[in-house]
Design an enzyme around this catalytic site. Structure first.
Site: not given
Lengths: 352, 352
Positions: A175, A318
């Site tokens: 994310e 991420e």
């Protein structure tokens, strides 16, 4: 999970040419992979990280909850997709993914910008999700509607299906979303019944004043009483984020297709808490990467009954930690699949 | 190490598109790799594990210090070299090495058996080392002569040179030798000035009675007073093992050729303690994999000033943990080499 394959894998681990238990946690991981892939000689192949990006109402305005402005979310999406001398993407997740041979997918789950089209960019809006440019401010009302939450879950699931069709066996949800450790903390507090301060951390590295504002934001969101832990979808709509909803969909779909999910950090963990609340069997398909630096991650992992593989002080998100853990899962499966037994190798002492 | 490259790497890490320090220990690892490879964009390629095998006088006879008989040493060498459906070798190190793309070298550093010739088996005897079939019992006298120790160091160095010529940048010394945690404990006790009980562990998983014998063996070896910590080669000859001497040579040669060394567990750590005693600059080239389950490993890592990357409870040796850590080093280097800076990516907040 396939309990028969797990039992066979456990028996096999005891026969392989090494002292019993000498591969430590790798042995448990290999047995759990046997359960996921339905074989005592699991052979997972492709690794992919699916990075969903979304913006957050709580991050906008004059009283930030992050060390970075919301404009960083679309700028980082552009970075994930940048054309660099090394290949696609100039962010940490791109570099780490290349080094372990993982594929990177990027999803706009609700970013507050006009993102230019890119062949590697998947838009949740094109998969039936509303495409609102960031959630509402959870301090003062529900972050999103229940319909929006459901649509984003389905969009995440669709991306996971695509990754599986492309040959992925190990799925890493990832994310990007400035401010997203605030909704993750609110979700964690509500689902685990914890106090806001116990699960709200420094995210990107906020100072004391910002941390105080973050805790206050989480407290305000919880104090509205907008959701009930017995209704996980309601909690997601009330306190979540678009990229969190998308990751939840990825996890549920990956498990339904019999693939393993590697969890990175605290935001991923909040999606996993929602996932096991909705579907307890999901837990069998989850593997923890490292314990990240964010306060509250340990409580998530304890609830999920997962033991982290490393503790490197990562706090980036991420999906970076998840990608870093993928070679360990592949190695664990390889020991179960490729090692000889004491009998096969003619090594004395197998009964020891 | 190249301190200029390290400084440049540290500056660069602060400019890359992530919150400062968000990659945790990976950032320090990347900076140390910059020092080893002389570039703030290090690009290490091949990984190899060099497994040295040797037998130990202390493991022979009616009062074992291991859960396994000495016959396991040659049987495991045969296992490292076995022709299996998956490829060369059916031991854990073979399976894990295949899964991360590492090459495996096997050295007979002094095994008590006629090992049949094999194209992948390197004999220390063919590289000028004596080729005695196991050390003398360190409880009653020096394990080996100083000449033998030096010859094995040179043999290990020769194998490391071969691996580097074959394209290896990350070298993992590994070992096999029933009984070898006993000499490793004796070396550690002498070099760190620790009590035998504090650094003698359960190795392959010995019971209480055997552990007591192990501690007694280490005490007896130390009580002979056969060596002085100020003379590391003398300590090696007095208390060491042939495979430990070979690994010491691998480490010194790898560092001299500007390659990184990944340390697996306790036996490898004992060789590293000898290495930094002989050549303090070696420390810059050493990277700790995981903290293994063996008592005394933490003390070794503290002395070497190394932070382990994971804690999976491994206690197998063979270099398995070191191979498992290789992808993390490659990933750390990749972040430094391939990530964009805030300025390059046009991401706001780089000054934060």
């Amino acid at each position: 999970a396939d309990t028969g394959a797990m039992a066979a894998a456990r028996t096999r681990q005891a026969q392989l040419t090494k002292p019993l238990g000498a591969l430590g946690d790798l042995e448990d991981i290999s047995v759990r992979l046997a359960g996921v892939f339905g074989s005592d000689r699991p052979h997972p192949h492709g690794v992919a990280v699916l990075v969903a990006a979304g913006d957050h109402g709580v991050a906008a305005g004059p009283h930030p909850v992050s060390a970075y402005p919301p404009e960083v979310t679309p700028a980082m999406v552009a970075n994930f997709l940048a054309d660099t001398p090394a290949g696609l993407g100039g962010a940490a997740v791109n570099a780490i993914a290349r080094s372990v041979g993982a594929r990177v997918y990027v999803m706009d789950a609700g970013v507050n910008a006009d993102l230019p089209p890119h062949p590697a960019l998947v838009r949740a809006a094109d998969l039936g999700a509303g495409g609102r440019r960031g959630t509402s401010d959870l301090r003062t009302g529900a972050a999103m509607s229940r319909d929006e939450a459901e649509a984003l879950i389905l969009a995440g699931a669709a991306l996971a299906r695509q990754a599986v069709q492309d040959g992925t066996d190990l799925i890493v949800p990832g994310e990007m979303g400035i401010g997203n450790t605030t909704p993750a903390a609110a979700l964690t507090a509500r689902l685990l019944g914890q106090d806001a301060a116990a699960v709200t951390g420094r995210g990107t590295g906020v100072d004391d004043a910002t941390l105080e504002r973050k805790v206050a934001a989480v407290r305000a969101a919880l104090a509205r009483g907008g959701s009930d832990p017995a209704d996980p979808l309601g909690v997601l709509a009330d306190l979540g984020g678009f990229e969190i909803a998308a990751m939840l969909g990825m996890m549920l779909q990956a498990a339904a297709l019999g693939r393993a999910v590697i969890l990175d950090g605290f935001v991923e963990g909040s999606a996993a808490l929602l996932g096991v609340a909705l579907a307890p069997a999901l837990a069998d398909f989850l593997f923890a990467a490292g314990e990240c630096a964010e306060v509250g991650h340990a409580a998530q992992l304890a609830h999920l009954n997962l033991k982290p593989m490393f503790r490197l002080g990562l706090r980036l998100g991420e999906g970076t930690g998840g990608v870093l853990a993928a070679p360990m899962l592949l190695a664990a499966a390889a020991t179960l699949r490729e090692m000889q037994t004491f009998a096969e190798a003619g090594v004395p002492g197998g009964g020891a």
